[in-house]
Scaffold this motif. Structure first.
Motif, PDB file in Angstrom:
ATOM      1  N   ALA A 286       6.874  -7.632   3.772  1.00 35.82           N
ATOM      2  CA  ALA A 286       5.486  -8.033   4.084  1.00 35.82           C
ATOM      3  C   ALA A 286       4.516  -7.020   4.362  1.00 35.82           C
ATOM      4  O   ALA A 286       3.337  -7.085   3.987  1.00 35.82           O
ATOM      5  N   VAL A 287       5.165  -6.155   5.111  1.00 38.24           N
ATOM      6  CA  VAL A 287       4.235  -4.877   5.467  1.00 38.24           C
ATOM      7  C   VAL A 287       3.608  -4.240   3.947  1.00 38.24           C
ATOM      8  O   VAL A 287       2.454  -4.027   3.948  1.00 38.24           O
ATOM      9  N   GLY A 288       4.306  -4.014   3.052  1.00 39.24           N
ATOM     10  CA  GLY A 288       4.186  -3.399   1.941  1.00 39.24           C
ATOM     11  C   GLY A 288       3.183  -4.233   1.051  1.00 39.24           C
ATOM     12  O   GLY A 288       2.411  -3.223   0.337  1.00 39.24           O
ATOM     13  N   GLU A 289       3.247  -5.315   1.250  1.00 43.09           N
ATOM     14  CA  GLU A 289       2.224  -6.201   0.556  1.00 43.09           C
ATOM     15  C   GLU A 289       0.724  -6.320   1.162  1.00 43.09           C
ATOM     16  O   GLU A 289      -0.234  -6.324   0.539  1.00 43.09           O
ATOM     17  N   ILE A 290       0.631  -5.822   2.592  1.00 46.30           N
ATOM     18  CA  ILE A 290      -0.694  -6.233   3.139  1.00 46.30           C
ATOM     19  C   ILE A 290      -1.194  -4.823   3.890  1.00 46.30           C
ATOM     20  O   ILE A 290      -2.322  -4.661   4.239  1.00 46.30           O
ATOM     21  N   ILE A 291      -0.427  -3.717   3.980  1.00 43.99           N
ATOM     22  CA  ILE A 291      -0.819  -2.471   4.530  1.00 43.99           C
ATOM     23  C   ILE A 291      -2.215  -2.059   4.017  1.00 43.99           C
ATOM     24  O   ILE A 291      -3.004  -1.456   4.821  1.00 43.99           O
ATOM     25  N   ASP A 292      -2.166  -2.085   2.814  1.00 45.08           N
ATOM     26  CA  ASP A 292      -3.459  -1.440   2.208  1.00 45.08           C
ATOM     27  C   ASP A 292      -4.977  -2.225   2.695  1.00 45.08           C
ATOM     28  O   ASP A 292      -5.829  -1.583   2.840  1.00 45.08           O
ATOM     29  N   GLY A 293      -4.592  -3.588   3.287  1.00 40.02           N
ATOM     30  CA  GLY A 293      -6.010  -4.093   4.239  1.00 40.02           C
ATOM     31  C   GLY A 293      -5.994  -3.921   5.446  1.00 40.02           C
ATOM     32  O   GLY A 293      -6.926  -4.272   6.266  1.00 40.02           O
TER      33      GLY A 293
ATOM     34  N   VAL B 207      -1.158  -8.679  14.674  1.00 39.67           N
ATOM     35  CA  VAL B 207      -0.049  -8.156  13.733  1.00 39.67           C
ATOM     36  C   VAL B 207       0.734  -7.113  14.338  1.00 39.67           C
ATOM     37  O   VAL B 207       1.956  -7.067  14.449  1.00 39.67           O
ATOM     38  N   LEU B 208       0.121  -6.361  15.462  1.00 44.39           N
ATOM     39  CA  LEU B 208       0.667  -5.611  16.158  1.00 44.39           C
ATOM     40  C   LEU B 208       1.967  -6.180  17.106  1.00 44.39           C
ATOM     41  O   LEU B 208       3.087  -5.862  17.279  1.00 44.39           O
ATOM     42  N   ALA B 209       1.235  -7.363  17.742  1.00 41.04           N
ATOM     43  CA  ALA B 209       2.491  -8.263  18.169  1.00 41.04           C
ATOM     44  C   ALA B 209       3.609  -8.695  17.591  1.00 41.04           C
ATOM     45  O   ALA B 209       4.851  -8.473  17.717  1.00 41.04           O
TER      46      ALA B 209
ATOM     47  N   ARG C 103       3.486   3.288  16.225  1.00 34.00           N
ATOM     48  CA  ARG C 103       4.082   3.151  17.655  1.00 34.00           C
ATOM     49  C   ARG C 103       4.806   1.928  17.966  1.00 34.00           C
ATOM     50  O   ARG C 103       5.645   1.852  18.655  1.00 34.00           O
ATOM     51  N   ALA C 104       4.195   0.750  17.457  1.00 36.38           N
ATOM     52  CA  ALA C 104       4.740  -0.497  17.806  1.00 36.38           C
ATOM     53  C   ALA C 104       5.969  -0.872  17.003  1.00 36.38           C
ATOM     54  O   ALA C 104       6.609  -1.547  17.385  1.00 36.38           O
ATOM     55  N   ALA C 105       5.923  -0.548  15.902  1.00 40.46           N
ATOM     56  CA  ALA C 105       7.165  -1.017  15.035  1.00 40.46           C
ATOM     57  C   ALA C 105       8.501  -0.370  15.584  1.00 40.46           C
ATOM     58  O   ALA C 105       8.688   0.923  15.820  1.00 40.46           O
ATOM     59  N   SER C 106       9.572  -1.256  15.566  1.00 39.60           N
ATOM     60  CA  SER C 106      10.905  -0.624  16.043  1.00 39.60           C
ATOM     61  C   SER C 106      11.646  -0.470  14.530  1.00 39.60           C
ATOM     62  O   SER C 106      12.755   0.058  14.616  1.00 39.60           O
ATOM     63  N   ASP C 107      11.225  -1.380  13.671  1.00 35.70           N
ATOM     64  CA  ASP C 107      11.970  -1.445  12.305  1.00 35.70           C
ATOM     65  C   ASP C 107      11.973  -0.278  11.279  1.00 35.70           C
ATOM     66  O   ASP C 107      10.772   0.168  11.113  1.00 35.70           O
ATOM     67  N   LYS C 108      13.096   0.719  11.109  1.00 34.34           N
ATOM     68  CA  LYS C 108      12.868   1.710  10.608  1.00 34.34           C
ATOM     69  C   LYS C 108      12.345   1.455   9.044  1.00 34.34           C
ATOM     70  O   LYS C 108      11.720   2.483   8.336  1.00 34.34           O
ATOM     71  N   GLU C 109      12.760   0.346   8.465  1.00 32.02           N
ATOM     72  CA  GLU C 109      12.207   0.048   7.068  1.00 32.02           C
ATOM     73  C   GLU C 109      10.582  -0.272   7.042  1.00 32.02           C
ATOM     74  O   GLU C 109       9.917   0.282   6.174  1.00 32.02           O
ATOM     75  N   VAL C 110      10.072  -0.749   8.168  1.00 33.05           N
ATOM     76  CA  VAL C 110       8.628  -0.825   8.506  1.00 33.05           C
ATOM     77  C   VAL C 110       7.896   0.486   8.320  1.00 33.05           C
ATOM     78  O   VAL C 110       7.187   0.915   7.837  1.00 33.05           O
ATOM     79  N   LEU C 111       8.756   1.273   9.233  1.00 31.64           N
ATOM     80  CA  LEU C 111       7.955   2.752   9.282  1.00 31.64           C
ATOM     81  C   LEU C 111       8.223   3.515   7.989  1.00 31.64           C
ATOM     82  O   LEU C 111       7.453   4.134   7.456  1.00 31.64           O
ATOM     83  N   HIS C 112       9.250   3.196   7.135  1.00 39.66           N
ATOM     84  CA  HIS C 112       9.455   3.747   5.876  1.00 39.66           C
ATOM     85  C   HIS C 112       8.227   3.386   5.016  1.00 39.66           C
ATOM     86  O   HIS C 112       7.645   4.280   4.368  1.00 39.66           O
ATOM     87  N   VAL C 113       7.777   2.069   4.808  1.00 36.11           N
ATOM     88  CA  VAL C 113       6.592   1.666   4.234  1.00 36.11           C
ATOM     89  C   VAL C 113       5.374   2.106   4.402  1.00 36.11           C
ATOM     90  O   VAL C 113       4.734   2.657   3.831  1.00 36.11           O
ATOM     91  N   VAL C 114       5.170   2.236   5.981  1.00 35.83           N
ATOM     92  CA  VAL C 114       3.977   2.967   6.318  1.00 35.83           C
ATOM     93  C   VAL C 114       4.053   4.525   6.060  1.00 35.83           C
ATOM     94  O   VAL C 114       3.064   5.314   5.813  1.00 35.83           O
ATOM     95  N   SER C 115       5.145   5.118   6.052  1.00 42.37           N
ATOM     96  CA  SER C 115       5.336   6.503   5.725  1.00 42.37           C
ATOM     97  C   SER C 115       5.044   6.944   4.214  1.00 42.37           C
ATOM     98  O   SER C 115       4.593   8.037   3.883  1.00 42.37           O
ATOM     99  N   GLN C 116       5.179   5.635   3.418  1.00 40.62           N
ATOM    100  CA  GLN C 116       4.946   5.930   2.045  1.00 40.62           C
ATOM    101  C   GLN C 116       3.510   5.362   1.458  1.00 40.62           C
ATOM    102  O   GLN C 116       2.882   6.007   0.609  1.00 40.62           O
ATOM    103  N   LYS C 117       2.988   4.272   2.273  1.00 36.24           N
ATOM    104  CA  LYS C 117       1.819   3.908   1.974  1.00 36.24           C
ATOM    105  C   LYS C 117       0.617   4.093   2.811  1.00 36.24           C
ATOM    106  O   LYS C 117      -0.385   3.404   2.766  1.00 36.24           O
ATOM    107  N   GLY C 118       0.901   4.596   3.878  1.00 32.40           N
ATOM    108  CA  GLY C 118      -0.031   4.937   4.883  1.00 32.40           C
ATOM    109  C   GLY C 118      -1.342   5.522   4.160  1.00 32.40           C
ATOM    110  O   GLY C 118      -1.304   6.216   3.387  1.00 32.40           O
ATOM    111  N   ARG C 119      -2.552   5.172   4.732  1.00 33.02           N
ATOM    112  CA  ARG C 119      -3.724   5.769   3.836  1.00 33.02           C
ATOM    113  C   ARG C 119      -4.122   7.170   4.274  1.00 33.02           C
ATOM    114  O   ARG C 119      -4.539   7.567   3.215  1.00 33.02           O
ATOM    115  N   THR C 120      -3.646   7.717   5.330  1.00 36.53           N
ATOM    116  CA  THR C 120      -3.932   9.222   5.299  1.00 36.53           C
ATOM    117  C   THR C 120      -2.592  10.026   5.568  1.00 36.53           C
ATOM    118  O   THR C 120      -1.596   9.321   5.980  1.00 36.53           O
TER     119      THR C 120
END
Length: 167
Positions: A118-125, A105-107, A136-153
């Motif tokens: 896709a990140v939004g659909e699977i991040i909970d797992g 996934v990181l690669a 650290r790995a994502a360069s896509d700002k939209e992916v980072l936005h999803v993580v900023s909204q749905k990250g576990r902690t």
């Protein structure tokens, strides 16, 4: 572990110790801590990886073998990871199997191959480890936005927000 390692393991460990510049007198192959130290040294010696593979395949201490495989997965090409995971006894294989998938996934994130939806659909797992590494790995700002909204902690969400602002 009780008793001496198998004779085959003992021979592989002696060879491994020579490759990494250790000497048998410096450690007891019956002691898991000494084997761990030897395995750690082998991780930093690319020429030792084939012997390390053999040693892990013979290692009687499942959790010790799992720890080595968990570390080696980040150092070997993706197409070799499954071979390392399969060395482990089934009872301790799950962690390393998951880590191998997470590294895939990181690669994908590093290469921009995973869209934000896709990140939004699977991040909970994803594990916390993967969520933090994704920041650290994502360069896509939209992916980072999803993580900023749905990250576990809160720490994961904050790290994603900060990374998004920097990029």
């Amino acid at each position: 572990m009780a008793g001496d390692p198998s004779p085959d393991l003992g021979e592989v460990l002696r060879q491994l110790a020579q490759v990494v510049g250790q000497y048998e007198a410096e450690c007891s192959f019956t002691d898991g801590h000494d084997r761990w130290s030897l395995y750690r040294a082998a991780l930093d010696t690319p020429a030792a990886l084939p012997l390390l593979f053999d040693a892990v395949s013979l290692e009687p201490d499942g959790p010790l073998a799992s720890g080595v495989v968990g570390d080696v997965l980040e150092r070997v090409p993706e197409d070799e990871r499954e071979q390392w995971v399969q060395l482990l006894p089934p009872g301790v294989r799950d962690f390393s199997a998951r880590r191998a998938r997470e590294l895939g996934v990181l690669a994908s994130l590093e290469q921009g191959g995973m869209p934000s939806d896709a990140v939004g659909e699977i991040i909970d797992g994803w594990s916390d480890w993967l969520q933090l590494r994704a920041v650290r790995a994502a360069s896509d700002k939209e992916v980072l936005h999803v993580v900023s909204q749905k990250g576990r902690t809160e720490a994961i969400r904050r790290a994603a927000t900060e990374a998004r602002q920097r990029r």
